[in-house]
Design an enzyme around this catalytic site. Structure first.
Site, PDB file in Angstrom:
ATOM      1  N   TYR A 121      -0.597 -13.493 -12.052  1.00  0.00           N
ATOM      2  CA  TYR A 121       0.403 -12.960 -11.105  1.00  0.00           C
ATOM      3  C   TYR A 121       1.279 -11.922 -11.810  1.00  0.00           C
ATOM      4  CZ  TYR A 121       3.897 -13.117  -7.309  1.00  0.00           C
ATOM      5  OH  TYR A 121       4.749 -12.794  -6.276  1.00  0.00           O
ATOM      6  N   SER A 160       7.300  -7.674  -7.455  1.00  0.00           N
ATOM      7  CA  SER A 160       7.913  -8.970  -7.769  1.00  0.00           C
ATOM      8  C   SER A 160       8.904  -8.773  -8.908  1.00  0.00           C
ATOM      9  CB  SER A 160       6.809  -9.942  -8.212  1.00  0.00           C
ATOM     10  OG  SER A 160       7.352 -11.076  -8.855  1.00  0.00           O
ATOM     11  N   LYS A 168       1.366  -8.079 -10.717  1.00  0.00           N
ATOM     12  CA  LYS A 168       2.595  -7.464 -10.189  1.00  0.00           C
ATOM     13  C   LYS A 168       3.134  -6.398 -11.145  1.00  0.00           C
ATOM     14  CE  LYS A 168       2.920  -9.814  -6.304  1.00  0.00           C
ATOM     15  NZ  LYS A 168       2.736  -9.163  -4.993  1.00  0.00           N
TER      16      LYS A 168
HETATM   17  P1  NAP Z   1       3.176 -16.318   1.742  1.00  0.00           P
HETATM   18  O1  NAP Z   1       4.020 -16.888   2.806  1.00  0.00           O
HETATM   19  O2  NAP Z   1       2.258 -17.190   0.966  1.00  0.00           O
HETATM   20  O3  NAP Z   1       2.406 -15.063   2.316  1.00  0.00           O
HETATM   21  C1  NAP Z   1       1.318 -14.468   1.672  1.00  0.00           C
HETATM   22  C2  NAP Z   1       0.567 -13.661   2.682  1.00  0.00           C
HETATM   23  O4  NAP Z   1      -0.596 -13.071   2.058  1.00  0.00           O
HETATM   24  C3  NAP Z   1       0.043 -14.542   3.819  1.00  0.00           C
HETATM   25  O5  NAP Z   1       0.075 -13.821   5.021  1.00  0.00           O
HETATM   26  C4  NAP Z   1      -1.380 -14.786   3.384  1.00  0.00           C
HETATM   27  O6  NAP Z   1      -2.247 -15.151   4.432  1.00  0.00           O
HETATM   28  C5  NAP Z   1      -1.736 -13.419   2.834  1.00  0.00           C
HETATM   29  N1  NAP Z   1      -2.952 -13.480   2.035  1.00  0.00           N
HETATM   30  C6  NAP Z   1      -3.171 -14.193   0.920  1.00  0.00           C
HETATM   31  N2  NAP Z   1      -4.440 -14.051   0.514  1.00  0.00           N
HETATM   32  C7  NAP Z   1      -5.039 -13.227   1.411  1.00  0.00           C
HETATM   33  C8  NAP Z   1      -6.339 -12.707   1.541  1.00  0.00           C
HETATM   34  N3  NAP Z   1      -7.315 -13.026   0.690  1.00  0.00           N
HETATM   35  N4  NAP Z   1      -6.614 -11.884   2.583  1.00  0.00           N
HETATM   36  C9  NAP Z   1      -5.656 -11.562   3.472  1.00  0.00           C
HETATM   37  N5  NAP Z   1      -4.388 -12.026   3.404  1.00  0.00           N
HETATM   38  C10 NAP Z   1      -4.087 -12.858   2.372  1.00  0.00           C
HETATM   39  O7  NAP Z   1       4.124 -15.717   0.614  1.00  0.00           O
HETATM   40  P2  NAP Z   1       5.199 -14.543   0.636  1.00  0.00           P
HETATM   41  O8  NAP Z   1       6.239 -14.985  -0.286  1.00  0.00           O
HETATM   42  O9  NAP Z   1       5.560 -14.136   2.003  1.00  0.00           O
HETATM   43  O10 NAP Z   1       4.379 -13.398  -0.105  1.00  0.00           O
HETATM   44  C11 NAP Z   1       4.243 -12.084   0.397  1.00  0.00           C
HETATM   45  C12 NAP Z   1       4.208 -11.133  -0.783  1.00  0.00           C
HETATM   46  O11 NAP Z   1       5.482 -11.162  -1.432  1.00  0.00           O
HETATM   47  C13 NAP Z   1       3.181 -11.502  -1.848  1.00  0.00           C
HETATM   48  O12 NAP Z   1       2.580 -10.332  -2.372  1.00  0.00           O
HETATM   49  C14 NAP Z   1       4.044 -12.174  -2.907  1.00  0.00           C
HETATM   50  O13 NAP Z   1       3.460 -12.095  -4.175  1.00  0.00           O
HETATM   51  C15 NAP Z   1       5.300 -11.350  -2.812  1.00  0.00           C
HETATM   52  N6  NAP Z   1       6.501 -11.941  -3.386  1.00  0.00           N
HETATM   53  C16 NAP Z   1       7.004 -13.114  -2.914  1.00  0.00           C
HETATM   54  C17 NAP Z   1       8.161 -13.631  -3.499  1.00  0.00           C
HETATM   55  C18 NAP Z   1       8.803 -14.904  -3.029  1.00  0.00           C
HETATM   56  O14 NAP Z   1       9.747 -15.356  -3.653  1.00  0.00           O
HETATM   57  N7  NAP Z   1       8.362 -15.503  -1.959  1.00  0.00           N
HETATM   58  C19 NAP Z   1       8.771 -12.951  -4.539  1.00  0.00           C
HETATM   59  C20 NAP Z   1       8.227 -11.771  -4.995  1.00  0.00           C
HETATM   60  C21 NAP Z   1       7.095 -11.262  -4.403  1.00  0.00           C
HETATM   61  P3  NAP Z   1      -2.553 -16.726   4.716  1.00  0.00           P
HETATM   62  O15 NAP Z   1      -1.343 -17.258   5.417  1.00  0.00           O
HETATM   63  O16 NAP Z   1      -3.770 -16.669   5.553  1.00  0.00           O
HETATM   64  O17 NAP Z   1      -2.765 -17.360   3.374  1.00  0.00           O
END
Ligand code: NAP
Length: 253
Positions: free
Chosen positions: A158, A145, A162
């Protein structure tokens, strides 16, 4: 035709949290580059299965909740059933909890650390043991992140997780680089997913974030796919321990 250095034909990728958002986009990008996909998560994978199949790539869903380490051994065994081995692991599953540091609870600390950092480490350990068993190496990609580089506000666990993940990426690279495993991370910028829905719905935060992104727009999940293909491919064979920002220029500012 795919450029040979980026061709993932015959490889199998295990992507955690692949039902939606960045994980789904990475799964689809890896499939488009030729990889078979094992999509791991706690929610239905039908949409991801359809998108992966549209690229003609082998697919398998594995159901697991990464809040604990209980599923780790089973997940690796089920993932290996698709093609015999896992060549690429993408530790993408993650959650975020928001509260002022003064009010932050132990529950919100533990929940985030367990999914975002502890499970990522022990899945990497299990994957690396399997990758080393037949000496064919592999690629591990952690989804870090901007808060691997910056402090942020109201997201204590978080930022800790990260930042820890970027450090862990470096440590694992140092231990495993000479064994044929590349460990790297991607740091997405502000990407429009469930994770950032609350920010996008807050007009003040939304405007402040948009105003600071040189590219002038939120990232889309698909924007992260190319970096994942690169780090999963032979093109990245000499790349170890980096955290690659894909952030519309945020960190350049
Ligand atoms: P998201 O749409 O909320 O996706 C998160 C994913 O993680 C979902 O598939 C979720 O499954 C899964 N997950 C959460 N808890 C879990 C658990 N206990 N067991 C198995 N799977 C689990 O958000 P995203 O933005 O795509 O996030 C993906 C990654 O990118 C994360 O690590 C996040 O921190 C990182 N990230 C995101 C951003 C951003 O701006 N969006 C920026 C930097 C980093 P469910 O759908 O079942 O909850």
């Amino acid at each position: 035709m795919r450029p040979a250095a980026f061709d993932l034909s015959g490889r199998t990728a295990l992507v955690t949290g692949a039902n939606t958002g960045i994980g789904q986009a990475i799964a689809v990008a890896l499939a488009e580059a030729g990889a078979g996909v094992v999509a791991l998560g706690r929610s239905g994978m039908d949409e991801t299965a359809e998108l992966v199949a549209s690229h003609g790539a082998p697919f398998r869903a594995v159901s697991a909740d990464l809040a604990t380490l209980e599923p780790v051994a089973r997940v690796m065994a089920e993932a290996a059933e698709l093609s015999g081995r896992v060549d690429i692991l993408v530790n993408n599953a993650g959650i975020i909890r928001r509260a002022d540091a003064l009010d932050f609870t132990e529950a919100d600390w533990d929940a985030v650390m367990d999914v975002n950092l502890k499970s990522a480490f022990f899945l990497s350990q299990a994957a690396a043991r399997a990758m080393l068993a037949d000496n064919a190496g592999g690629k591990i990609i952690n989804i870090a992140s901007l808060l691997s580089f910056q402090g942020g506000i109201r997201v204590a666990s978080y930022t800790a997780a990260k930042s820890g993940l970027a450090g862990l990426t470096r440590l694992l690279a140092c231990e495993w680089a000479a064994k044929g495993i590349n460990v790297n991370a991607i740091a997405p910028g502000y990407v429009a997913t469930n994770n950032t829905q609350a920010l996008r719905e807050d007009p003040n935060r939304n405007a402040a974030i948009l105003g600071r992104i040189p590219a002038g727009a939120w990232g889309q999940p698909a924007d992260i796919g190319g970096a994942a293909v690169f780090l999963a491919s032979r093109a990245a064979d000499y790349v170890h321990g980096i955290t690659l920002p894909v952030d519309g220029g945020w960190l350049a500012r």
